[in-house]
Design a protein around this motif. Structure first.
Motif, PDB file in Angstrom:
ATOM      1  N   MET A   1      14.029  29.867 -12.387  1.00 38.82           N
ATOM      2  CA  MET A   1      12.742  29.748 -13.056  1.00 38.82           C
ATOM      3  C   MET A   1      11.684  29.394 -12.009  1.00 38.82           C
ATOM      4  O   MET A   1      11.951  28.672 -11.055  1.00 38.82           O
ATOM      5  N   ALA A   2      10.504  29.853 -12.221  1.00 39.41           N
ATOM      6  CA  ALA A   2       9.392  29.610 -11.296  1.00 39.41           C
ATOM      7  C   ALA A   2       8.811  28.214 -11.474  1.00 39.41           C
ATOM      8  O   ALA A   2       8.748  27.694 -12.588  1.00 39.41           O
ATOM      9  N   LYS A   3       8.393  27.640 -10.357  1.00 41.51           N
ATOM     10  CA  LYS A   3       7.677  26.364 -10.407  1.00 41.51           C
ATOM     11  C   LYS A   3       6.201  26.673 -10.637  1.00 41.51           C
ATOM     12  O   LYS A   3       5.643  27.582 -10.019  1.00 41.51           O
ATOM     13  N   ILE A   4       5.584  25.905 -11.511  1.00 42.76           N
ATOM     14  CA  ILE A   4       4.189  26.104 -11.891  1.00 42.76           C
ATOM     15  C   ILE A   4       3.431  24.801 -11.689  1.00 42.76           C
ATOM     16  O   ILE A   4       3.943  23.719 -11.998  1.00 42.76           O
ATOM     17  N   ARG A   5       2.212  24.921 -11.198  1.00 41.63           N
ATOM     18  CA  ARG A   5       1.327  23.765 -11.042  1.00 41.63           C
ATOM     19  C   ARG A   5       0.370  23.703 -12.225  1.00 41.63           C
ATOM     20  O   ARG A   5      -0.242  24.687 -12.590  1.00 41.63           O
ATOM     21  N   ILE A   6       0.254  22.519 -12.786  1.00 37.37           N
ATOM     22  CA  ILE A   6      -0.644  22.260 -13.914  1.00 37.37           C
ATOM     23  C   ILE A   6      -1.668  21.231 -13.449  1.00 37.37           C
ATOM     24  O   ILE A   6      -1.298  20.182 -12.919  1.00 37.37           O
ATOM     25  N   THR A   7      -2.950  21.526 -13.670  1.00 35.18           N
ATOM     26  CA  THR A   7      -4.012  20.613 -13.229  1.00 35.18           C
ATOM     27  C   THR A   7      -4.927  20.272 -14.394  1.00 35.18           C
ATOM     28  O   THR A   7      -5.287  21.131 -15.182  1.00 35.18           O
ATOM     29  N   LYS A   8      -5.274  18.996 -14.469  1.00 34.60           N
ATOM     30  CA  LYS A   8      -6.233  18.519 -15.466  1.00 34.60           C
ATOM     31  C   LYS A   8      -7.268  17.671 -14.742  1.00 34.60           C
ATOM     32  O   LYS A   8      -6.935  16.921 -13.828  1.00 34.60           O
ATOM     33  N   GLN A   9      -8.527  17.799 -15.172  1.00 33.90           N
ATOM     34  CA  GLN A   9      -9.611  17.044 -14.544  1.00 33.90           C
ATOM     35  C   GLN A   9     -10.054  15.913 -15.474  1.00 33.90           C
ATOM     36  O   GLN A   9     -10.120  16.076 -16.690  1.00 33.90           O
ATOM     37  N   PHE A  10     -10.371  14.789 -14.852  1.00 36.43           N
ATOM     38  CA  PHE A  10     -10.826  13.594 -15.563  1.00 36.43           C
ATOM     39  C   PHE A  10     -12.129  13.119 -14.935  1.00 36.43           C
ATOM     40  O   PHE A  10     -12.352  13.323 -13.743  1.00 36.43           O
ATOM     41  N   THR A  11     -12.959  12.469 -15.719  1.00 31.97           N
ATOM     42  CA  THR A  11     -14.199  11.906 -15.202  1.00 31.97           C
ATOM     43  C   THR A  11     -14.297  10.445 -15.616  1.00 31.97           C
ATOM     44  O   THR A  11     -13.802  10.052 -16.683  1.00 31.97           O
ATOM     45  N   PHE A  12     -14.898   9.652 -14.744  1.00 35.67           N
ATOM     46  CA  PHE A  12     -15.149   8.251 -15.064  1.00 35.67           C
ATOM     47  C   PHE A  12     -16.277   7.744 -14.178  1.00 35.67           C
ATOM     48  O   PHE A  12     -16.533   8.269 -13.109  1.00 35.67           O
ATOM     49  N   GLU A  13     -16.956   6.729 -14.662  1.00 34.59           N
ATOM     50  CA  GLU A  13     -18.079   6.108 -13.963  1.00 34.59           C
ATOM     51  C   GLU A  13     -17.614   4.752 -13.452  1.00 34.59           C
ATOM     52  O   GLU A  13     -17.126   3.936 -14.227  1.00 34.59           O
ATOM     53  N   THR A  14     -17.737   4.546 -12.151  1.00 36.73           N
ATOM     54  CA  THR A  14     -17.296   3.281 -11.566  1.00 36.73           C
ATOM     55  C   THR A  14     -18.257   2.851 -10.475  1.00 36.73           C
ATOM     56  O   THR A  14     -18.749   3.677  -9.709  1.00 36.73           O
ATOM     57  N   ALA A  15     -18.502   1.547 -10.416  1.00 42.65           N
ATOM     58  CA  ALA A  15     -19.279   0.969  -9.321  1.00 42.65           C
ATOM     59  C   ALA A  15     -18.312   0.343  -8.332  1.00 42.65           C
ATOM     60  O   ALA A  15     -17.203  -0.066  -8.697  1.00 42.65           O
ATOM     61  N   HIS A  16     -18.724   0.291  -7.075  1.00 43.67           N
ATOM     62  CA  HIS A  16     -17.909  -0.387  -6.064  1.00 43.67           C
ATOM     63  C   HIS A  16     -18.811  -0.817  -4.912  1.00 43.67           C
ATOM     64  O   HIS A  16     -19.995  -0.493  -4.881  1.00 43.67           O
ATOM     65  N   ALA A  17     -18.248  -1.576  -4.002  1.00 44.05           N
ATOM     66  CA  ALA A  17     -18.930  -1.964  -2.769  1.00 44.05           C
ATOM     67  C   ALA A  17     -17.869  -2.004  -1.684  1.00 44.05           C
ATOM     68  O   ALA A  17     -16.713  -2.365  -1.935  1.00 44.05           O
ATOM     69  N   LEU A  18     -18.268  -1.624  -0.469  1.00 42.40           N
ATOM     70  CA  LEU A  18     -17.324  -1.615   0.649  1.00 42.40           C
ATOM     71  C   LEU A  18     -17.570  -2.835   1.524  1.00 42.40           C
ATOM     72  O   LEU A  18     -18.523  -2.890   2.295  1.00 42.40           O
ATOM     73  N   TYR A  19     -16.693  -3.804   1.364  1.00 39.06           N
ATOM     74  CA  TYR A  19     -16.774  -5.061   2.091  1.00 39.06           C
ATOM     75  C   TYR A  19     -16.696  -4.823   3.599  1.00 39.06           C
ATOM     76  O   TYR A  19     -15.787  -4.154   4.084  1.00 39.06           O
ATOM     77  N   GLY A  20     -17.682  -5.344   4.337  1.00 42.37           N
ATOM     78  CA  GLY A  20     -17.691  -5.245   5.788  1.00 42.37           C
ATOM     79  C   GLY A  20     -18.207  -3.930   6.338  1.00 42.37           C
ATOM     80  O   GLY A  20     -18.267  -3.750   7.548  1.00 42.37           O
ATOM     81  N   TYR A  21     -18.587  -3.007   5.478  1.00 41.06           N
ATOM     82  CA  TYR A  21     -19.074  -1.695   5.909  1.00 41.06           C
ATOM     83  C   TYR A  21     -20.444  -1.842   6.561  1.00 41.06           C
ATOM     84  O   TYR A  21     -21.217  -2.733   6.200  1.00 41.06           O
TER      85      TYR A  21
END
Length: 150
Positions: A1-21
């Motif tokens: 049997m063939a291998k198949i790739r399945i892809t799903k997209q998700f979205t989300f809103e997130t805040a962050h900060a890069l410490y020491g950047y």
């Protein structure tokens, strides 16, 4: 049997900060993230199985990713637990804001590593996580591939 790739997209809103950047991203700011999750496997051949012909039901993949990533991070502030913003984080938590403290610098690169570990642990044994693509902006993204991390 063939291998198949399945892809799903998700979205989300997130805040962050890069410490020491050393640039603007040291400040708390947000992104409209898009996460592509790709799994690989063989379609189910058992005709008595209601999911016959599927590698994974898109709804089942959605449940995993929402629980492990989206529901945790959507409209949250993600900070390194060693951040100098820790007092602000504690104050925000006390005011019932969603603050997620992680033990890494919350860059897209580190986030996809974290997401891969969480998602892989929830997949059935007949499936493999193939790749993740996390878009921080329309022109900037980080990718994780299982083949690169074998």
């Amino acid at each position: 049997m063939a291998k198949i790739r399945i892809t799903k997209q998700f979205t989300f809103e997130t805040a962050h900060a890069l410490y020491g950047y050393d640039g603007k991203c040291k400040n708390i700011h947000g992104h409209s993230y898009k996460l592509d999750v790709c799994v690989i496997g063989e379609p189910i051949t058992d005709t008595s199985n209601v999911k016959c012909g599927m590698v994974i039901d898109f709804g089942d993949l959605k449940k995993i990713v929402k629980k492990e990533v989206v529901d945790v991070l959507d409209h949250a502030i993600m900070l390194n637990k060693n951040t100098p913003h820790i007092e602000l984080a504690q104050d925000l938590k006390k005011a019932n804001h969603n603050v997620v403290l992680v033990d890494y610098q919350p860059t897209s690169e580190n986030m996809v590593i974290d997401f891969a570990d969480k998602i892989k642990s929830k997949l059935d044994s007949n499936l493999e996580l193939h790749s993740l693509k996390l878009r921080e902006t329309g022109t900037a993204f980080a990718e994780w591939y299982a083949a690169d991390n074998a």
